[in-house]
Design a protein around this motif. Structure first.
Motif, short mmCIF file in Angstrom:
data_model
loop_
_atom_site.label_atom_id
_atom_site.label_comp_id
_atom_site.label_asym_id
_atom_site.label_seq_id
_atom_site.Cartn_x
_atom_site.Cartn_y
_atom_site.Cartn_z
N PRO A 1 46.81 68.45 17.04
CA PRO A 1 48.12 69.10 17.05
C PRO A 1 48.42 69.86 15.76
CG PRO A 1 48.33 66.77 17.59
CD PRO A 1 46.91 67.03 17.28
N LEU B 1 46.69 69.04 26.52
CA LEU B 1 48.13 69.09 26.79
C LEU B 1 48.96 68.88 25.52
CD1 LEU B 1 48.22 67.21 30.20
CD2 LEU B 1 48.57 69.66 29.80
N PHE B 2 48.56 67.96 24.66
CA PHE B 2 49.32 67.73 23.43
C PHE B 2 49.14 68.90 22.47
CE2 PHE B 2 50.27 64.90 19.58
CZ PHE B 2 51.64 65.00 19.78
N THR C 1 51.48 71.56 23.56
CA THR C 1 52.83 71.19 23.15
C THR C 1 53.06 71.55 21.69
OG1 THR C 1 52.92 69.42 24.78
CG2 THR C 1 54.44 69.26 22.93
N ALA D 1 53.29 75.31 21.27
CA ALA D 1 54.57 75.85 21.74
C ALA D 1 55.72 75.47 20.82
CB ALA D 1 54.84 75.38 23.17
N VAL D 2 55.73 74.25 20.31
CA VAL D 2 56.78 73.83 19.37
C VAL D 2 56.75 74.70 18.13
CG1 VAL D 2 57.44 71.96 17.79
CG2 VAL D 2 57.02 71.46 20.19
N THR E 1 55.55 67.60 15.22
CA THR E 1 54.42 66.93 15.85
C THR E 1 54.15 65.58 15.21
OG1 THR E 1 53.45 69.08 16.38
CG2 THR E 1 51.99 67.19 16.45
N PRO F 1 55.14 62.02 24.04
CA PRO F 1 53.79 62.47 24.39
C PRO F 1 52.67 61.52 23.98
CG PRO F 1 54.83 63.98 22.82
CD PRO F 1 55.84 62.97 23.19
N LEU G 1 52.85 64.19 29.90
CA LEU G 1 52.11 65.16 29.08
C LEU G 1 52.20 66.57 29.65
CD1 LEU G 1 48.98 63.04 28.15
CD2 LEU G 1 50.68 63.94 26.57
N TRP H 1 55.78 67.82 28.94
CA TRP H 1 55.96 68.27 27.56
C TRP H 1 55.33 69.64 27.36
CZ3 TRP H 1 58.44 66.88 23.11
CH2 TRP H 1 59.13 65.68 23.11
N ALA H 2 54.12 69.83 27.84
CA ALA H 2 53.45 71.12 27.68
C ALA H 2 54.22 72.23 28.40
CB ALA H 2 52.01 71.04 28.18
N THR I 1 57.87 72.85 26.68
CA THR I 1 57.77 73.54 25.39
C THR I 1 57.23 74.96 25.55
OG1 THR I 1 55.63 72.48 24.96
CG2 THR I 1 57.59 71.44 24.00
#
Length: 186
Positions: free
Chosen positions: A6, A92-93, A96, A99-100, A114, A138, A165, A168-169, A172
């Motif tokens: 991440p 997936l994380f 996320t 995107a964050v 994160t 997540p 998960l 969240w993806a 975000t």
């Protein structure tokens, strides 16, 4: 690896804001949703390769550890399924975190958010007080997805972990698309 990937995603997303590259990209391709979808796909493919390499390295080290005892252990369906779950979590994380960082428009903010999500899960603060709320984080979802429920005390099922998960993806990514379409991309 739960922290490395991440943070890598945040750095990749944040580099475009730091170098002002995103503004030029938006000028060249003004459809921000399509551009963001392409960036998410490219980053997903990137982390997929990295996660497969990590799974391969893990398997190689595990082989060295168990070759005298049970070398066939690594060729079972459960072993491949476990690697598949890790790769799913990683992609997936990673999306996320990407995107964050895109929403925040700052690498450090993306990393802080994160790491905060990871720290809340790792401290087990919510797991004891509110397992249902913990299951929505997540990293808790990843734990629920990857660990064996018969052996480990989990807060939800594997299916729930996967859905969280994916949620969240998706959420975000939508927030990043809205942010990019509503604000000046520079």
């Amino acid at each position: 690896m739960g922290l490395f990937l991440p943070v890598l995603a945040a750095v990749i997303a944040g580099q475009e804001f730091r170098s002002r590259q995103l503004g030029l990209t938006v000028l060249a391709m003004p459809r921000t949703v399509r551009m963001l979808a392409a960036k998410l796909l490219a980053t997903a493919l990137y982390v997929l390769v990295v996660a497969i390499l990590i799974a391969g390295i893990s398997t190689a080290f595990m082989y060295v550890a168990v070759k005298a005892w049970n070398p066939g252990l690594l060729l079972t369906g459960a072993a491949f399924l476990g690697h598949g779950r890790f790769i799913t979590f990683a992609v997936l994380f990673y999306l996320t975190a990407f995107a964050v960082t895109t929403v925040a428009r700052n690498t450090v903010t993306g990393i802080i958010v994160t790491v905060a999500l990871i720290a809340i899960t790792m401290s087990q603060v919510l797991a004891g007080a509110s397992p249902d709320l913990d299951a929505l984080l997540p990293l808790s979802a990843a734990r629920n997805l990857m660990l064996d429920p018969g052996i480990n005390d989990l807060t939800a099922s594997r299916e729930h972990g996967l859905l969280v998960l994916v949620g969240w993806a998706a959420v975000t990514a939508v927030a990043a698309a809205i942010t990019l379409s509503k604000r000046d991309a520079r």
